[in-house]
Scaffold this motif. Structure first.
Motif, PDB file in Angstrom:
ATOM      1  N   GLU A 209       0.785  -1.230   0.000  1.00  0.00           N
ATOM      2  CA  GLU A 209       0.000   0.000   0.000  1.00  0.00           C
ATOM      3  C   GLU A 209       0.819   1.284   0.000  1.00  0.00           C
ATOM      4  OE1 GLU A 209      -2.800  -0.243   3.183  1.00  0.00           O
ATOM      5  OE2 GLU A 209      -3.987  -1.815   2.220  1.00  0.00           O
ATOM      6  N   ASP A 210       2.093   1.206   0.396  1.00  0.00           N
ATOM      7  CA  ASP A 210       2.873   2.441   0.430  1.00  0.00           C
ATOM      8  C   ASP A 210       4.329   2.164   0.053  1.00  0.00           C
ATOM      9  OD1 ASP A 210       3.671   1.000   2.596  1.00  0.00           O
ATOM     10  OD2 ASP A 210       3.197   2.516   4.103  1.00  0.00           O
ATOM     11  N   GLY A 211       5.000   3.230  -0.383  1.00  0.00           N
ATOM     12  CA  GLY A 211       6.411   3.118  -0.718  1.00  0.00           C
ATOM     13  C   GLY A 211       6.658   2.433  -2.039  1.00  0.00           C
ATOM     14  N   PRO A 212       7.926   2.310  -2.413  1.00  0.00           N
ATOM     15  CA  PRO A 212       8.283   1.643  -3.678  1.00  0.00           C
ATOM     16  C   PRO A 212       8.184   0.125  -3.560  1.00  0.00           C
ATOM     17  CG  PRO A 212      10.260   2.311  -2.521  1.00  0.00           C
ATOM     18  CD  PRO A 212       9.105   2.850  -1.718  1.00  0.00           C
ATOM     19  N   LEU A 213       7.995  -0.522  -4.683  1.00  0.00           N
ATOM     20  CA  LEU A 213       7.875  -1.983  -4.723  1.00  0.00           C
ATOM     21  C   LEU A 213       8.529  -2.494  -5.994  1.00  0.00           C
ATOM     22  CD1 LEU A 213       6.546  -4.747  -3.820  1.00  0.00           C
ATOM     23  CD2 LEU A 213       4.555  -4.053  -5.169  1.00  0.00           C
ATOM     24  N   ILE A 214       9.289  -3.576  -5.884  1.00  0.00           N
ATOM     25  CA  ILE A 214       9.811  -4.266  -7.059  1.00  0.00           C
ATOM     26  C   ILE A 214       8.840  -5.400  -7.371  1.00  0.00           C
ATOM     27  CG2 ILE A 214      11.713  -5.590  -8.048  1.00  0.00           C
ATOM     28  CD1 ILE A 214      13.585  -4.172  -6.078  1.00  0.00           C
ATOM     29  N   LEU A 215       8.157  -5.288  -8.494  1.00  0.00           N
ATOM     30  CA  LEU A 215       7.199  -6.320  -8.898  1.00  0.00           C
ATOM     31  C   LEU A 215       7.941  -7.565  -9.395  1.00  0.00           C
ATOM     32  CD1 LEU A 215       4.625  -4.086 -10.810  1.00  0.00           C
ATOM     33  CD2 LEU A 215       4.206  -5.281  -8.663  1.00  0.00           C
ATOM     34  N   GLY A 216       7.161  -8.567  -9.810  1.00  0.00           N
ATOM     35  CA  GLY A 216       7.732  -9.790 -10.377  1.00  0.00           C
ATOM     36  C   GLY A 216       7.631 -10.961  -9.429  1.00  0.00           C
ATOM     37  N   HIS A 217       6.598 -11.796  -9.622  1.00  0.00           N
ATOM     38  CA  HIS A 217       6.428 -12.978  -8.765  1.00  0.00           C
ATOM     39  C   HIS A 217       6.687 -14.285  -9.520  1.00  0.00           C
ATOM     40  CE1 HIS A 217       2.396 -12.165 -10.477  1.00  0.00           C
ATOM     41  NE2 HIS A 217       2.264 -13.486 -10.495  1.00  0.00           N
ATOM     42  N   GLU A 218       7.126 -14.194 -10.766  1.00  0.00           N
ATOM     43  CA  GLU A 218       7.498 -15.374 -11.544  1.00  0.00           C
ATOM     44  C   GLU A 218       8.972 -15.240 -11.934  1.00  0.00           C
ATOM     45  OE1 GLU A 218       3.174 -15.374 -13.939  1.00  0.00           O
ATOM     46  OE2 GLU A 218       5.060 -15.370 -15.042  1.00  0.00           O
ATOM     47  N   PHE A 219       9.877 -15.856 -11.186  1.00  0.00           N
ATOM     48  CA  PHE A 219      11.289 -15.691 -11.556  1.00  0.00           C
ATOM     49  C   PHE A 219      12.141 -16.871 -11.113  1.00  0.00           C
ATOM     50  CE2 PHE A 219      10.738 -13.529  -7.497  1.00  0.00           C
ATOM     51  CZ  PHE A 219      11.911 -13.704  -6.778  1.00  0.00           C
ATOM     52  N   VAL A 220      13.237 -17.025 -11.844  1.00  0.00           N
ATOM     53  CA  VAL A 220      14.204 -18.088 -11.595  1.00  0.00           C
ATOM     54  C   VAL A 220      15.599 -17.491 -11.682  1.00  0.00           C
ATOM     55  CG1 VAL A 220      12.724 -19.932 -12.500  1.00  0.00           C
ATOM     56  CG2 VAL A 220      14.276 -18.726 -14.043  1.00  0.00           C
ATOM     57  N   GLY A 221      16.576 -18.192 -11.117  1.00  0.00           N
ATOM     58  CA  GLY A 221      17.940 -17.691 -11.188  1.00  0.00           C
ATOM     59  C   GLY A 221      18.912 -18.597 -10.463  1.00  0.00           C
ATOM     60  N   THR A 222      20.066 -18.035 -10.132  1.00  0.00           N
ATOM     61  CA  THR A 222      21.148 -18.785  -9.491  1.00  0.00           C
ATOM     62  C   THR A 222      21.469 -18.155  -8.134  1.00  0.00           C
ATOM     63  OG1 THR A 222      22.073 -19.285 -11.668  1.00  0.00           O
ATOM     64  CG2 THR A 222      23.499 -19.619  -9.765  1.00  0.00           C
ATOM     65  N   ILE A 223      21.616 -18.978  -7.123  1.00  0.00           N
ATOM     66  CA  ILE A 223      21.962 -18.483  -5.788  1.00  0.00           C
ATOM     67  C   ILE A 223      23.389 -17.928  -5.809  1.00  0.00           C
ATOM     68  CG2 ILE A 223      22.340 -19.123  -3.375  1.00  0.00           C
ATOM     69  CD1 ILE A 223      20.255 -21.330  -3.748  1.00  0.00           C
ATOM     70  N   ASP A 224      23.553 -16.686  -5.349  1.00  0.00           N
ATOM     71  CA  ASP A 224      24.916 -16.133  -5.301  1.00  0.00           C
ATOM     72  C   ASP A 224      25.338 -15.701  -3.893  1.00  0.00           C
ATOM     73  OD1 ASP A 224      23.619 -13.687  -4.969  1.00  0.00           O
ATOM     74  OD2 ASP A 224      24.797 -12.658  -6.497  1.00  0.00           O
ATOM     75  N   GLU A 225      24.422 -15.840  -2.920  1.00  0.00           N
ATOM     76  CA  GLU A 225      24.805 -15.637  -1.517  1.00  0.00           C
ATOM     77  C   GLU A 225      23.728 -16.263  -0.632  1.00  0.00           C
ATOM     78  OE1 GLU A 225      26.191 -12.146   1.645  1.00  0.00           O
ATOM     79  OE2 GLU A 225      26.245 -11.769  -0.511  1.00  0.00           O
ATOM     80  N   VAL A 226      24.138 -16.813   0.509  1.00  0.00           N
ATOM     81  CA  VAL A 226      23.188 -17.457   1.426  1.00  0.00           C
ATOM     82  C   VAL A 226      23.341 -16.865   2.824  1.00  0.00           C
ATOM     83  CG1 VAL A 226      23.162 -19.623   0.130  1.00  0.00           C
ATOM     84  CG2 VAL A 226      24.773 -19.340   2.015  1.00  0.00           C
ATOM     85  N   GLY A 227      22.214 -16.847   3.590  1.00  0.00           N
ATOM     86  CA  GLY A 227      22.241 -16.395   4.969  1.00  0.00           C
ATOM     87  C   GLY A 227      22.915 -17.420   5.867  1.00  0.00           C
ATOM     88  N   SER A 228      23.274 -16.999   7.062  1.00  0.00           N
ATOM     89  CA  SER A 228      24.057 -17.845   7.972  1.00  0.00           C
ATOM     90  C   SER A 228      23.319 -19.089   8.440  1.00  0.00           C
ATOM     91  CB  SER A 228      24.497 -17.020   9.193  1.00  0.00           C
ATOM     92  OG  SER A 228      23.362 -16.504   9.887  1.00  0.00           O
ATOM     93  N   GLU A 229      21.974 -19.069   8.416  1.00  0.00           N
ATOM     94  CA  GLU A 229      21.200 -20.217   8.885  1.00  0.00           C
ATOM     95  C   GLU A 229      20.690 -21.099   7.748  1.00  0.00           C
ATOM     96  OE1 GLU A 229      18.110 -18.834  11.438  1.00  0.00           O
ATOM     97  OE2 GLU A 229      19.484 -17.854  12.859  1.00  0.00           O
ATOM     98  N   VAL A 230      21.034 -20.772   6.522  1.00  0.00           N
ATOM     99  CA  VAL A 230      20.607 -21.577   5.369  1.00  0.00           C
ATOM    100  C   VAL A 230      21.439 -22.856   5.328  1.00  0.00           C
ATOM    101  CG1 VAL A 230      20.492 -21.684   2.852  1.00  0.00           C
ATOM    102  CG2 VAL A 230      19.820 -19.589   4.047  1.00  0.00           C
ATOM    103  N   THR A 231      20.750 -23.995   5.303  1.00  0.00           N
ATOM    104  CA  THR A 231      21.458 -25.283   5.381  1.00  0.00           C
ATOM    105  C   THR A 231      21.244 -26.185   4.168  1.00  0.00           C
ATOM    106  OG1 THR A 231      19.585 -26.224   6.591  1.00  0.00           O
ATOM    107  CG2 THR A 231      21.383 -25.298   7.907  1.00  0.00           C
ATOM    108  N   VAL A 232      20.147 -25.990   3.452  1.00  0.00           N
ATOM    109  CA  VAL A 232      19.794 -26.916   2.368  1.00  0.00           C
ATOM    110  C   VAL A 232      20.401 -26.503   1.035  1.00  0.00           C
ATOM    111  CG1 VAL A 232      17.879 -27.903   1.039  1.00  0.00           C
ATOM    112  CG2 VAL A 232      17.663 -27.627   3.526  1.00  0.00           C
TER     113      VAL A 232
END
Length: 339
Positions: free
Chosen positions: A54-77
């Motif tokens: 409802e407010d502020g800027p938004l990056i649209l796009g809910h259909e997307f694919v790609g390559t992981i280039d960084e992971v968070g510290s708790e990401v295990t899979v």
């Protein structure tokens, strides 16, 4: 980082650049986006007829694919370098709907928390996504085909909702945009042949439907006369749905798959619903069907997911005005950004 910023208040898009890439939270991965689709829902958002952040800027796009280039510290899979597809929908995992495996009804999840609608999505070179909402893309699937996983996962849910659909059933597909074309391919994949009719008022889209070579009848809505066992709405047009109800035979079903304007009204004749035992079936997003969507991409890829036949055109992010214009004119069935 290059991204399309949508201004919610002015309903305008602007191409912007950011020097620093966003950093994933502990449970997130950062995806270097390869392909990101423009959905009909995105067009409704841009024109202000579909709810979003409802407010502020938004990056649209809910259909997307790609390559992981960084992971968070708790990401295990997942690991850096893996190709992944994004399921933009989730649930709160706390309410009764989520506990009953219906997270698409969740007041805090489902369509109310979708990546690319309420949170920044894939119309960008990079996107942040929770680890729980990504899926590995099998090696044999091309990335440009994998970007169709999200719409196909919604169709997989729709397929579950409308079954049984038997070979020999007379089916009407309303609309020959990309969703109508993919529904036609899905029915063909499941063995339906000469008993399917595609209804479309635009000549360009009728030509696209004919070019699929599925041996289906393609007609202007004014030419429809016969009865159908099932009508699948892929256009979100209320008058078209009303008309389709009149073509349903005894035991007939109307599947409301297209996204209508929230203010649109549909008039029905209750006596006909009673007399014919008619049913109206709604379908919203893709609860626990993303794996099925990937499986459909794998099963359909060679024969059905040809961009030229489907009328899909690839654009760069900087060509977003051309992409949106081509969609609105009906020159193409779908636009996909290649990042």
């Amino acid at each position: 980082m290059e991204f399309l910023s949508f201004n919610v208040s002015s309903k305008s898009l602007t191409l912007k650049k950011r020097d620093a890439l966003p950093k994933p939270a502990t449970n997130e991965v950062r995806i270097k986006v390869a392909y990101s689709g423009i959905c009909g829902t995105d067009l409704h958002i841009l024109e202000g007829s579909f709810p979003c952040k409802e407010d502020g800027p938004l990056i649209l796009g809910h259909e997307f694919v790609g390559t992981i280039d960084e992971v968070g510290s708790e990401v295990t899979v997942f690991k850096i370098g893996q190709r992944v597809a994004v399921d933009p929908n989730n649930g709160c995992n706390k309410c009764d709907h989520c506990h009953n495996a219906n997270y698409h009804y969740c007041a805090y999840g489902g369509i109310n928390n979708t990546i690319g609608i309420f949170k920044d999505g894939g119309w960008a070179t990079h996107a942040l996504v929770p680890e729980t909402q990504i899926y590995l893309i099998p090696d044999e699937i091309e990335m440009h085909q994998a970007v169709l996983t999200e719409p196909l996962s919604c169709m997989a849910h729709g397929w579950d909702r409308i079954n049984p659909v038997n070979v020999g059933n007379k089916v009407l597909i309303m609309g020959a945009g990309i969703i109508g074309l993919l529904w036609a391919c899905l029915l063909h994949l499941h063995g339906l042949r000469k008993t399917v009719t595609i209804s479309e008022p635009q000549q360009k889209r009728r030509e696209l439907a004919s070019n699929l070579d599925l041996d289906y009848k393609v007609k202007n809505p004014t030419e429809l006369k016969e009865e159908f066992d099932l009508a699948v709405d892929c256009c979100g047009n209320a008058p078209a749905m009303e008309k389709a109800m009149s073509f349903l035979g005894h035991g007939g079903r109307l599947c409301v798959f297209g996204v209508a304007n929230p203010k649109a009204k549909l008039s029905i004749e209750p006596f006909q619903v009673y007399k014919k035992e008619l049913s109206i079936i709604g379908v919203i997003v893709n609860p626990y069907s993303f794996c099925k969507g990937l499986a459909l991409v794998q099963a359909m890829s060679e024969q059905y997911l040809n961009y030229n036949k489907l009328g899909i055109k690839i654009f760069s992010l900087s060509q977003y005005k051309e992409a949106l214009d081509a969609l609105k004119k009906g020159d193409i069935s779908k636009a996909v950004f290649k990042l």
